[in-house]
Scaffold this motif. Sequence first.
Motif, PDB file in Angstrom:
ATOM      1  N   PHE A  18     -46.549  30.548 -13.726  1.00 36.69           N
ATOM      2  CA  PHE A  18     -47.511  29.611 -14.361  1.00 36.69           C
ATOM      3  C   PHE A  18     -46.917  29.053 -15.666  1.00 36.69           C
ATOM      4  CE2 PHE A  18     -50.780  28.882 -17.560  1.00 36.69           C
ATOM      5  CZ  PHE A  18     -51.540  27.895 -16.935  1.00 36.69           C
ATOM      6  N   ALA A  19     -47.164  27.756 -15.865  1.00 34.79           N
ATOM      7  CA  ALA A  19     -46.705  27.130 -17.121  1.00 34.79           C
ATOM      8  C   ALA A  19     -47.783  26.143 -17.632  1.00 34.79           C
ATOM      9  CB  ALA A  19     -45.395  26.380 -16.898  1.00 34.79           C
ATOM     10  N   TYR A  20     -47.929  25.989 -19.156  1.00 41.28           N
ATOM     11  CA  TYR A  20     -48.867  25.009 -19.727  1.00 41.28           C
ATOM     12  C   TYR A  20     -48.322  23.597 -19.518  1.00 41.28           C
ATOM     13  CZ  TYR A  20     -51.162  28.845 -22.159  1.00 41.28           C
ATOM     14  OH  TYR A  20     -51.824  29.980 -22.447  1.00 41.28           O
ATOM     15  N   GLY A  21     -49.185  22.552 -19.779  1.00 39.69           N
ATOM     16  CA  GLY A  21     -48.752  21.160 -19.692  1.00 39.69           C
ATOM     17  C   GLY A  21     -47.813  20.794 -20.847  1.00 39.69           C
ATOM     18  N   LEU A  22     -47.010  19.694 -20.713  1.00 39.13           N
ATOM     19  CA  LEU A  22     -46.066  19.262 -21.758  1.00 39.13           C
ATOM     20  C   LEU A  22     -46.818  18.782 -23.009  1.00 39.13           C
ATOM     21  CD1 LEU A  22     -43.478  17.207 -19.665  1.00 39.13           C
ATOM     22  CD2 LEU A  22     -43.160  19.480 -20.654  1.00 39.13           C
ATOM     23  N   GLY A  39     -51.841  15.383 -31.396  1.00 43.39           N
ATOM     24  CA  GLY A  39     -51.500  15.256 -29.977  1.00 43.39           C
ATOM     25  C   GLY A  39     -52.113  16.374 -29.151  1.00 43.39           C
ATOM     26  N   LEU A  40     -51.443  16.789 -28.003  1.00 48.47           N
ATOM     27  CA  LEU A  40     -51.956  17.769 -27.053  1.00 48.47           C
ATOM     28  C   LEU A  40     -50.874  18.813 -26.766  1.00 48.47           C
ATOM     29  CD1 LEU A  40     -53.569  15.266 -24.523  1.00 48.47           C
ATOM     30  CD2 LEU A  40     -54.773  16.592 -26.292  1.00 48.47           C
ATOM     31  N   ASN A  41     -51.380  19.970 -26.389  1.00 48.30           N
ATOM     32  CA  ASN A  41     -50.514  21.025 -25.868  1.00 48.30           C
ATOM     33  C   ASN A  41     -49.517  21.497 -26.910  1.00 48.30           C
ATOM     34  OD1 ASN A  41     -51.840  20.779 -23.314  1.00 48.30           O
ATOM     35  ND2 ASN A  41     -50.414  19.095 -22.780  1.00 48.30           N
ATOM     36  N   PHE A  42     -50.005  21.613 -28.139  1.00 46.98           N
ATOM     37  CA  PHE A  42     -49.109  22.090 -29.196  1.00 46.98           C
ATOM     38  C   PHE A  42     -49.056  23.615 -29.217  1.00 46.98           C
ATOM     39  CE2 PHE A  42     -49.772  18.145 -32.099  1.00 46.98           C
ATOM     40  CZ  PHE A  42     -49.075  17.368 -31.200  1.00 46.98           C
ATOM     41  N   GLY A  43     -49.852  24.254 -28.408  1.00 46.88           N
ATOM     42  CA  GLY A  43     -49.859  25.714 -28.381  1.00 46.88           C
ATOM     43  C   GLY A  43     -50.651  26.260 -29.545  1.00 46.88           C
ATOM     44  N   SER A  44     -50.612  27.531 -29.640  1.00 42.05           N
ATOM     45  CA  SER A  44     -51.383  28.179 -30.695  1.00 42.05           C
ATOM     46  C   SER A  44     -50.526  29.044 -31.589  1.00 42.05           C
ATOM     47  CB  SER A  44     -52.499  29.051 -30.060  1.00 42.05           C
ATOM     48  OG  SER A  44     -51.917  30.030 -29.171  1.00 42.05           O
ATOM     49  N   VAL A  45     -49.239  29.108 -31.253  1.00 37.38           N
ATOM     50  CA  VAL A  45     -48.343  29.925 -32.092  1.00 37.38           C
ATOM     51  C   VAL A  45     -47.356  28.972 -32.737  1.00 37.38           C
ATOM     52  CG1 VAL A  45     -46.651  31.786 -32.151  1.00 37.38           C
ATOM     53  CG2 VAL A  45     -48.583  31.877 -30.541  1.00 37.38           C
ATOM     54  N   SER A  47     -44.805  29.412 -34.425  1.00 40.22           N
ATOM     55  CA  SER A  47     -43.378  29.751 -34.287  1.00 40.22           C
ATOM     56  C   SER A  47     -42.807  29.235 -32.994  1.00 40.22           C
ATOM     57  CB  SER A  47     -43.187  31.268 -34.394  1.00 40.22           C
ATOM     58  OG  SER A  47     -43.927  31.949 -33.366  1.00 40.22           O
ATOM     59  N   ASP A  48     -43.711  28.931 -32.019  1.00 39.30           N
ATOM     60  CA  ASP A  48     -43.230  28.368 -30.755  1.00 39.30           C
ATOM     61  C   ASP A  48     -42.952  26.868 -30.901  1.00 39.30           C
ATOM     62  OD1 ASP A  48     -43.536  30.833 -29.545  1.00 39.30           O
ATOM     63  OD2 ASP A  48     -45.551  30.376 -28.775  1.00 39.30           O
ATOM     64  N   GLY A  82     -37.981   8.095 -34.456  1.00 42.77           N
ATOM     65  CA  GLY A  82     -38.717   8.860 -33.472  1.00 42.77           C
ATOM     66  C   GLY A  82     -38.943  10.297 -33.913  1.00 42.77           C
ATOM     67  N   VAL A  83     -40.187  10.840 -33.611  1.00 43.39           N
ATOM     68  CA  VAL A  83     -40.517  12.232 -33.900  1.00 43.39           C
ATOM     69  C   VAL A  83     -40.916  12.886 -32.571  1.00 43.39           C
ATOM     70  CG1 VAL A  83     -42.924  11.671 -34.463  1.00 43.39           C
ATOM     71  CG2 VAL A  83     -41.909  13.766 -35.349  1.00 43.39           C
ATOM     72  N   THR A  84     -40.417  14.165 -32.334  1.00 42.67           N
ATOM     73  CA  THR A  84     -40.743  14.922 -31.105  1.00 42.67           C
ATOM     74  C   THR A  84     -41.220  16.287 -31.516  1.00 42.67           C
ATOM     75  OG1 THR A  84     -38.508  15.797 -30.890  1.00 42.67           O
ATOM     76  CG2 THR A  84     -39.014  13.705 -29.748  1.00 42.67           C
ATOM     77  N   ILE A  85     -42.043  16.919 -30.546  1.00 44.56           N
ATOM     78  CA  ILE A  85     -42.506  18.299 -30.732  1.00 44.56           C
ATOM     79  C   ILE A  85     -42.068  19.095 -29.501  1.00 44.56           C
ATOM     80  CG2 ILE A  85     -44.516  19.799 -30.889  1.00 44.56           C
ATOM     81  CD1 ILE A  85     -45.931  17.686 -32.432  1.00 44.56           C
ATOM     82  N   LYS A  86     -41.458  20.248 -29.780  1.00 42.82           N
ATOM     83  CA  LYS A  86     -41.026  21.159 -28.704  1.00 42.82           C
ATOM     84  C   LYS A  86     -41.820  22.452 -28.848  1.00 42.82           C
ATOM     85  CE  LYS A  86     -36.909  23.317 -26.744  1.00 42.82           C
ATOM     86  NZ  LYS A  86     -35.443  23.521 -26.925  1.00 42.82           N
ATOM     87  N   VAL A  87     -42.568  22.764 -27.742  1.00 40.25           N
ATOM     88  CA  VAL A  87     -43.338  24.017 -27.719  1.00 40.25           C
ATOM     89  C   VAL A  87     -42.604  24.938 -26.766  1.00 40.25           C
ATOM     90  CG1 VAL A  87     -45.540  25.112 -27.283  1.00 40.25           C
ATOM     91  CG2 VAL A  87     -45.454  22.768 -28.168  1.00 40.25           C
ATOM     92  N   LYS A  88     -42.005  25.923 -27.408  1.00 46.62           N
ATOM     93  CA  LYS A  88     -41.098  26.786 -26.656  1.00 46.62           C
ATOM     94  C   LYS A  88     -40.052  25.929 -25.977  1.00 46.62           C
ATOM     95  CE  LYS A  88     -44.073  30.802 -26.050  1.00 46.62           C
ATOM     96  NZ  LYS A  88     -44.603  31.785 -25.140  1.00 46.62           N
ATOM     97  N   THR A  89     -40.164  25.787 -24.687  1.00 47.63           N
ATOM     98  CA  THR A  89     -39.127  25.037 -23.989  1.00 47.63           C
ATOM     99  C   THR A  89     -39.587  23.654 -23.595  1.00 47.63           C
ATOM    100  OG1 THR A  89     -39.797  25.962 -21.861  1.00 47.63           O
ATOM    101  CG2 THR A  89     -38.048  27.124 -23.087  1.00 47.63           C
TER     102      THR A  89
END
Length: 1011
Positions: A18-22, A39-45, A47-48, A82-89
Amino acid sequence: MAVVVVVDGITSTGSAVFAYGLPSITSFTQNTAKITINGLNFGSVVSDITVTLVTETLTGCVLTLANARVECNLTPTSQSGGVTIKVKTQLSGAYVVSLKPTLTTVTAQSSLGGVISIQGSNLGISDVVGTNVTITVGGTQCQDATSTSAGIATCNVSALQASLSTIPQIIVYINGFQSYNQIAYKYTAPVFTVAQDGNTVVVSGVSLGLVSPQVVLVGLKLTCTYITLHSKVRCTLPTDAKNGDLYFAVNGFNVSSPTILTPVLKSISGTPTQGGYATINGYYFGSVVDGAVTTATVGSMDCTDVEPVQTVLVNGIRCVVASALPPNSGINVTVADLISTNPENVMFNYLAPVIHSITMLPTDNILTVAGDNFGLLSIGDDIELTATETVRQCMQEDGIESPVYCTIDPLTQLNGDVLLTRNFMSSVPFTLALVPAVQSATAVPYLGGQITLKGGYLNTKRYDGSDTDLTLSATFGGTGEPTLASNCIQLVNETSIECSLQGGAHGKSNLLQISIDGKTSIPIKFQGVPPIVKEATSVLYRKGGNVTIKGYNFVEPLSVNIGLETCFNITYIDSTQITCKFSGQARRTDPGIGLFTEVISDGLVGGANVFFYSDDIPCGGSPPCSGHGVCLSGGSCQCNSGYVGLICDQSSTSTNNGGRPTGDQSNADFSGFSVFFTHIRELDINDVPIVTYPVSDIVWKVVSNTTNQMISVGKLEYEPNFNISVTTTIFPDETVITFAGEELVMAKNSLKYQLDLAHWFFRTSVSRLQLLYELNTPPGDNCDENADSNGNQFGGDESDLRWVQITVNEQTLITKFSQRYIIDNDVILSNTALLQPNDEIFSDPYYVAKLNATNSTSLLVVGMYVPNFQRSAIIDPNFSVLVVSHPKSEAKKCKTSTVITWWAALITVVGAAIGSVLFSFTVVQVQKRRFKREDISMETITAEGYNQEKKNIVQDAVCICAGAEYLEKRCLPNISARDQCTNTYKETIETITEAAAAPTGAGQWTYLTLT
């Protein structure tokens, strides 16, 4: 993350994961140095999560909302892109971010503009986004804007943007987003040059600022104003400014520039005309103190021995000026190779003249003026002595400055302040007091009077109009205490003055001196006025007696001669009257001329033809005064009580002179009788009028007016030098007076005119004056409603009247005419004549109006002949009215109704030595027709011409024979008048033509015809 499914306790098998959305970015906001990404799907940790802006990994990120919002720190080098967000992978897609920069510094540039570099935060732009950078300077877009990854923005600022009236502000826009702040344009250090403009300097250059530059020249702060912002400033130079560095402080800079000032000339002091030190004053001579080379020229000559002068009042140099320079010489001063300017056109002139003294040589009218700085004629100096508008040219001896010699005009030169002017430079005023030079003085009457001095510089006024301090002192007889004169006035320029002097002058040894403004004349002698003999009483020829002589200036010792005979036993009464014993042996003179009466008084001789023997003057014939009075010395009668008239020939039990007369300069009124002084005329040798002036043309001025006397003076416009004075005197009581040695009886309420004539311009040397008097009578008793009745009586013949007596309504007007006139101080006999109807005076408008008047009264006109005179003439007629009781029976009876007497004139002719009645005539009216005087003509013919002329006498005439009226063919001489007359035509003639003939002198007849 592995996925395991348990159903009813049964766990699934397999390897599902199982994996969350991008994660995805929907928006961002910036707060200076922080960025918030939504935005969306930034996670809750947190550090990720990894946030990357362009290539920079942002730090300090914090999840502010689980799965949906993260906040990170920005660095100054953070770029837009451009700005990007990486949540874990899992990595989101790039979202374009445009950051607002923060400006911190800008590079400096001049007021002319140029490329500037702006530094700050977030100025970079990623190549991914492109180069959308905009920069504004002072509100307008700056050209060639760029931005680099190093965070530096640049653009090219225009001169217009850099030279605004306020400091321009810089703003940077990144992709349309304005920088958080703005930054001010920064100017480079000023660059300038300095140029002198008179007493100012102009600083020109770039980056000179906008307000309040601080400008200092060698320690002196200058006051400056902008001519052009950023590029041109004008500063006022203090008069003590010096050469040196000029510091210009603005925008935090303080820049200097070496400044050399050009001297400005303001003034130069004068020197004596021999030359000497002159001080040249002006501005910006400061470098002289620093030892700069300084030279000066005045005119064409070097000004030597130059040295600086630095005081509170003077900033300049002084040097030695040469002599003999021309007026208004030019000046040049050179300091450090800079030649002075002369905006006020300063010129050099020697000092003004200084007067030390003025002396005068009266003999040649030259003033000697001594002093300094008079200059030299050799260089063309123009030297004048001036006072108000008077200018006198002065001369010098060649090569000698002082004194100078000024020729003056004794006619116009006054005392007062004078200036010596050389080349229009004047001395201070010098008070000039001229020595009066008296050349002559007129004689003065013994009782005092006016004295006239002639000479030069007899000034009563100074140039400024003030009165001079004038004192005239006289010593009578040359001894005793001086007497001061008064009331001195100028007569003709400065050549004569007239003063009032007290009485006492006599003889020839009187002395006078005049002092004017402290200068005293040389004493001169003057005389008293010689004796003036006005009249002398009469004695009988060959019998002699005491003679009273009246006049003026009689002073002892005295001697008197009458007709070359000595008059002895002189008694001095006063200065106006003496008596002496006269033998009466002096031979008679020609008829009408008195004996010369000479008075010698203290060596002075005077006299006049004033003495007449008393038996030369009749009193109405023989017996004198009709036997009813006393014959006075002048030929007038003083009647006994009960008798009246000029020759005491009228009896009266009640005589009361008429009421008080009234009169002025030219007319008098006596109870209806009127006397008018009407005309003055000049007659030639044949008694033809040359000029005639009505008395109404005289402008009168009353100078004295008392109860019984009025004195008036008059001027004629056409005779500017002629003066006439009329003294009108009323005698309220009978008075005996004398005039020209003749005693006159003035009846009660009589009036006397005395006329003083002076300075008549006679057209010929043989012409004479005639004064015309009109005698008017009131209406008389009438025989009927159309007739008047007047009675006229004359003493003397018609050409030599002594008196006129006119009786109307029982009143008698008596007019007396003295034969004695005072002509140029001599008593001269003259005559008064009745004017004939054909005299041209009756065509004068005055008499035409009189004769044409409907109700005109009867009138007579007499003329008093005044002999030719050089200086003056005095005439003395008088008038009175007697109210005499005449019984009606004595009055003349009226004629028939067709022949009515309207004018009855009884003319008695009395000669100078005999008193016989020669003829009379009566004028009649026929059929009530009145003949006017202008209808009458009179001629005088000789005996030889009578026979011829008698044929021309009208055929029918009135013959006047012994007082009765007859008609005749003719009148012949040497036959009794009654024998010639017939009564043939007396009752039958309808129109009578009047004629009369009678002897008027030896071998002469007069006939009167009506035309």
